[in-house]
Design a protein around this motif. Sequence first.
Motif, PDB file in Angstrom:
ATOM      1  N   PHE A 381       0.893  -1.235   0.166  1.00  0.00           N
ATOM      2  CA  PHE A 381      -0.101   0.058  -0.115  1.00  0.00           C
ATOM      3  C   PHE A 381       0.945   1.301  -0.058  1.00  0.00           C
ATOM      4  N   LYS A 382       1.882   1.158   0.595  1.00  0.00           N
ATOM      5  CA  LYS A 382       2.877   2.375   0.776  1.00  0.00           C
ATOM      6  C   LYS A 382       3.468   2.757  -0.473  1.00  0.00           C
ATOM      7  N   VAL A 383       3.828   1.715  -1.500  1.00  0.00           N
ATOM      8  CA  VAL A 383       4.192   1.638  -2.876  1.00  0.00           C
ATOM      9  C   VAL A 383       3.212   2.438  -3.609  1.00  0.00           C
ATOM     10  N   PHE A 384       1.833   1.715  -3.535  1.00  0.00           N
ATOM     11  CA  PHE A 384       0.722   2.218  -4.145  1.00  0.00           C
ATOM     12  C   PHE A 384       0.673   3.834  -4.000  1.00  0.00           C
ATOM     13  N   ASN A 385       0.554   4.158  -2.556  1.00  0.00           N
ATOM     14  CA  ASN A 385       0.454   5.685  -2.508  1.00  0.00           C
ATOM     15  C   ASN A 385       1.442   6.432  -3.034  1.00  0.00           C
ATOM     16  N   ASP A 386       2.690   5.813  -2.890  1.00  0.00           N
ATOM     17  CA  ASP A 386       4.077   6.711  -3.306  1.00  0.00           C
ATOM     18  C   ASP A 386       3.931   7.103  -4.806  1.00  0.00           C
ATOM     19  N   THR A 387       3.249   5.881  -5.715  1.00  0.00           N
ATOM     20  CA  THR A 387       3.201   5.878  -7.064  1.00  0.00           C
ATOM     21  C   THR A 387       2.054   6.870  -7.601  1.00  0.00           C
ATOM     22  N   HIS A 388       0.944   6.480  -6.848  1.00  0.00           N
ATOM     23  CA  HIS A 388      -0.373   7.120  -7.324  1.00  0.00           C
ATOM     24  C   HIS A 388      -0.872   8.508  -6.345  1.00  0.00           C
ATOM     25  N   GLY A 389      -0.414   8.608  -5.309  1.00  0.00           N
ATOM     26  CA  GLY A 389      -0.690   9.741  -4.413  1.00  0.00           C
ATOM     27  C   GLY A 389      -1.518   9.180  -3.299  1.00  0.00           C
ATOM     28  N   HIS A 390      -1.873  10.253  -2.211  1.00  0.00           N
ATOM     29  CA  HIS A 390      -2.576   9.860  -1.163  1.00  0.00           C
ATOM     30  C   HIS A 390      -4.210   9.957  -1.744  1.00  0.00           C
ATOM     31  N   GLU A 391      -4.316  10.851  -2.469  1.00  0.00           N
ATOM     32  CA  GLU A 391      -5.841  10.656  -2.898  1.00  0.00           C
ATOM     33  C   GLU A 391      -6.187   9.511  -3.571  1.00  0.00           C
ATOM     34  N   ALA A 392      -5.226   8.915  -4.427  1.00  0.00           N
ATOM     35  CA  ALA A 392      -5.600   7.596  -5.147  1.00  0.00           C
ATOM     36  C   ALA A 392      -5.660   6.524  -4.022  1.00  0.00           C
ATOM     37  N   GLY A 393      -4.752   6.614  -2.699  1.00  0.00           N
ATOM     38  CA  GLY A 393      -4.987   5.572  -1.891  1.00  0.00           C
ATOM     39  C   GLY A 393      -6.155   5.763  -1.073  1.00  0.00           C
ATOM     40  N   ASP A 394      -6.791   6.760  -0.946  1.00  0.00           N
ATOM     41  CA  ASP A 394      -7.953   7.073  -0.428  1.00  0.00           C
ATOM     42  C   ASP A 394      -9.261   6.443  -1.128  1.00  0.00           C
ATOM     43  N   GLY A 402     -16.330  -0.914   0.095  1.00  0.00           N
ATOM     44  CA  GLY A 402     -17.441  -1.319  -0.801  1.00  0.00           C
ATOM     45  C   GLY A 402     -17.172  -2.912  -1.144  1.00  0.00           C
ATOM     46  N   VAL A 403     -16.081  -3.462  -1.274  1.00  0.00           N
ATOM     47  CA  VAL A 403     -15.686  -4.836  -1.426  1.00  0.00           C
ATOM     48  C   VAL A 403     -16.526  -5.554  -0.240  1.00  0.00           C
ATOM     49  N   VAL A 446      -8.805  -8.837  -6.227  1.00  0.00           N
ATOM     50  CA  VAL A 446      -7.987  -8.838  -7.352  1.00  0.00           C
ATOM     51  C   VAL A 446      -8.546  -8.401  -8.634  1.00  0.00           C
ATOM     52  N   ARG A 447     -10.105  -8.707  -8.729  1.00  0.00           N
ATOM     53  CA  ARG A 447     -10.793  -8.363  -9.825  1.00  0.00           C
ATOM     54  C   ARG A 447     -11.196  -6.784  -9.534  1.00  0.00           C
ATOM     55  N   LEU A 448     -10.845  -6.167  -8.528  1.00  0.00           N
ATOM     56  CA  LEU A 448     -11.353  -4.739  -8.328  1.00  0.00           C
ATOM     57  C   LEU A 448     -10.595  -3.739  -9.180  1.00  0.00           C
ATOM     58  N   LYS A 449     -11.427  -2.914 -10.002  1.00  0.00           N
ATOM     59  CA  LYS A 449     -10.888  -1.864 -10.909  1.00  0.00           C
ATOM     60  C   LYS A 449     -11.069  -0.506  -9.975  1.00  0.00           C
ATOM     61  N   VAL A 450     -10.054   0.122  -9.563  1.00  0.00           N
ATOM     62  CA  VAL A 450     -10.057   1.413  -9.042  1.00  0.00           C
ATOM     63  C   VAL A 450      -9.828   2.454  -9.900  1.00  0.00           C
ATOM     64  N   THR A 451     -10.754   3.436  -9.998  1.00  0.00           N
ATOM     65  CA  THR A 451     -10.632   4.576 -10.967  1.00  0.00           C
ATOM     66  C   THR A 451     -10.193   5.822 -10.503  1.00  0.00           C
ATOM     67  N   ASN A 452      -9.190   6.669 -10.766  1.00  0.00           N
ATOM     68  CA  ASN A 452      -8.829   7.865  -9.896  1.00  0.00           C
ATOM     69  C   ASN A 452      -8.548   8.804 -11.127  1.00  0.00           C
ATOM     70  N   GLN A 453      -9.066   9.786 -10.937  1.00  0.00           N
ATOM     71  CA  GLN A 453      -8.825  11.106 -12.186  1.00  0.00           C
ATOM     72  C   GLN A 453      -9.032  10.533 -13.446  1.00  0.00           C
ATOM     73  N   GLU A 458      -4.673  -0.740 -11.641  1.00  0.00           N
ATOM     74  CA  GLU A 458      -4.899  -2.078 -11.410  1.00  0.00           C
ATOM     75  C   GLU A 458      -3.772  -2.698 -10.554  1.00  0.00           C
ATOM     76  N   GLY A 459      -3.925  -3.807 -10.507  1.00  0.00           N
ATOM     77  CA  GLY A 459      -2.629  -4.604  -9.620  1.00  0.00           C
ATOM     78  C   GLY A 459      -2.762  -4.278  -8.243  1.00  0.00           C
ATOM     79  N   VAL A 460      -4.111  -4.458  -7.799  1.00  0.00           N
ATOM     80  CA  VAL A 460      -4.319  -4.345  -6.178  1.00  0.00           C
ATOM     81  C   VAL A 460      -4.645  -5.788  -5.800  1.00  0.00           C
ATOM     82  N   SER A 461      -4.000  -6.302  -4.723  1.00  0.00           N
ATOM     83  CA  SER A 461      -4.314  -7.366  -4.012  1.00  0.00           C
ATOM     84  C   SER A 461      -4.086  -7.439  -2.566  1.00  0.00           C
ATOM     85  N   ALA A 462      -4.411  -8.069  -1.794  1.00  0.00           N
ATOM     86  CA  ALA A 462      -4.268  -8.114  -0.405  1.00  0.00           C
ATOM     87  C   ALA A 462      -4.061  -9.490   0.301  1.00  0.00           C
TER      88      ALA A 462
END
Length: 502
Positions: A381-394, A402-403, A446-453, A458-462
Amino acid sequence: MTGALARILVVDDNDSGRYVTVHTLKRAGYLVSEARSGAEALSLLVNTRAGMEHVDGADQMDFERPDLIVLDINMPDMDGFEVCRRIKADVGSAQIPVLMASASYLTAENTAYGLDLGADAYLAHPIEPSVLIATLRALLRVRAAEAEVRQLNLTLERRVLERTGELQRLSEELQVQVRELEERNTEAKVLSEMSEMLQACFSFSEIEQVVALHVALLFPGVPGKLYSYGASKDGLEELVAWNGKSTSTSLFGPEECWGLRRGRLFASVEGELNCHHHQTTGSTLCVPMLAQGDTVGLLYLERETAFPQRQQRLAQTVADMVALAMVNLRLRETLRQQSIRDPLTGLFNRRYLEETFERELRRSERKGEAIGLIMLDVDRFKVFNDTHGHEAGDVLLKALGGVLRESVRAEDVACRYGGEEFTLLLPGANQQQTFDRAEQIREAIVRLKVTNQGKVLEGVSASLGVATFPQHGRELAVLVRAADLALYRAKREGRNRVVNAE
């Protein structure tokens, strides 16, 4: 208050806050006195002729017992709760309505505590002037109605004493007056009981039951209904009815009611102007329920003959009581939801998880059932935040919320445990059932598609760890620890997987 301006005592140790409140009330035409502490307010109420300064700098004025007290909760020498308790314990001031105000103290627990002490309403700082004035007017109307009933009782009793020597000539008149006195005493008792029970209601269904029971007693044989606005606020829906069938429809728009259009009580008689939401050939009363500047519903009554002024005033008092109770209940529910929900994801928070686990633990022990616990952590998640920004993290955390909401049963509890970590409590689920549910959630993520701006992220997992009661522990902290260790194993083994606790 009748025939004279209402007197308001403002108690607040904050000079700027007290000045705003006093200035607002003076502009509305009230006679305002002020106290800078709880001790000063109590002293003034005990010594009703004590002098005090005007807010505007006038030297001194004779202090008269107020018609209403605006009381701040957060004061250093004596908080508003203690001041309220002492006011209500004093015979001379117990009947004075108390409006409590606070910013930091306005929690569900404090609201209930203040109402139990005798406070009549709550407002949150900063107070909107229109809300303050509307609330004061509602409280003063209730006080005026109660004072009127008491005064009428005193008047009737005095007249009975004065005419004792004329019993023979006035016997018939006296019997009428005695019956009227009994009716007023009964009304006062029913109103007092209704007010007390409304303040103790914890749901709107309870309010409906209290209203139907007491209004049927106050208006015997008079059919009526209680309405409230639906979720869309474009129509009123019937909540409850009493005393037989009414001709008013169960659903109608505010434009169909003259009372709602005008924002005040509307009485109609046969052959005159009538509302469009009923078909009665007699007389009706439509009383909008107003509180804190908002119209929350309508009290409707109908009968064959015209409603006398006394019954119109009684109906107004009932409407004011119910409106305040509904607004206070909504406020308590809002505060409760704020205290148990995570504002970003809308999921429950850690505090609610702890409360729920204790309840489910007792139930599971009685029934001999298991409880499943899933700990979930977003991978990288930290890499995701650093790559896409905190707004995308939220945005991602909201999507995960929702999932989880879509993946749980009604009896399950999905919580945001902290940061990017989530917890699911599954009452009645054994180890295999909990593991299967965790695997379903992992696949959904894994199937989740997150859209920001406008960009798909993609590439979200847990990674998920699974533990169960009683296999891995009998306390929440122990189960969380076991599931956490399994989650860390899932991370070490390559992430994006579910691992059972050992």
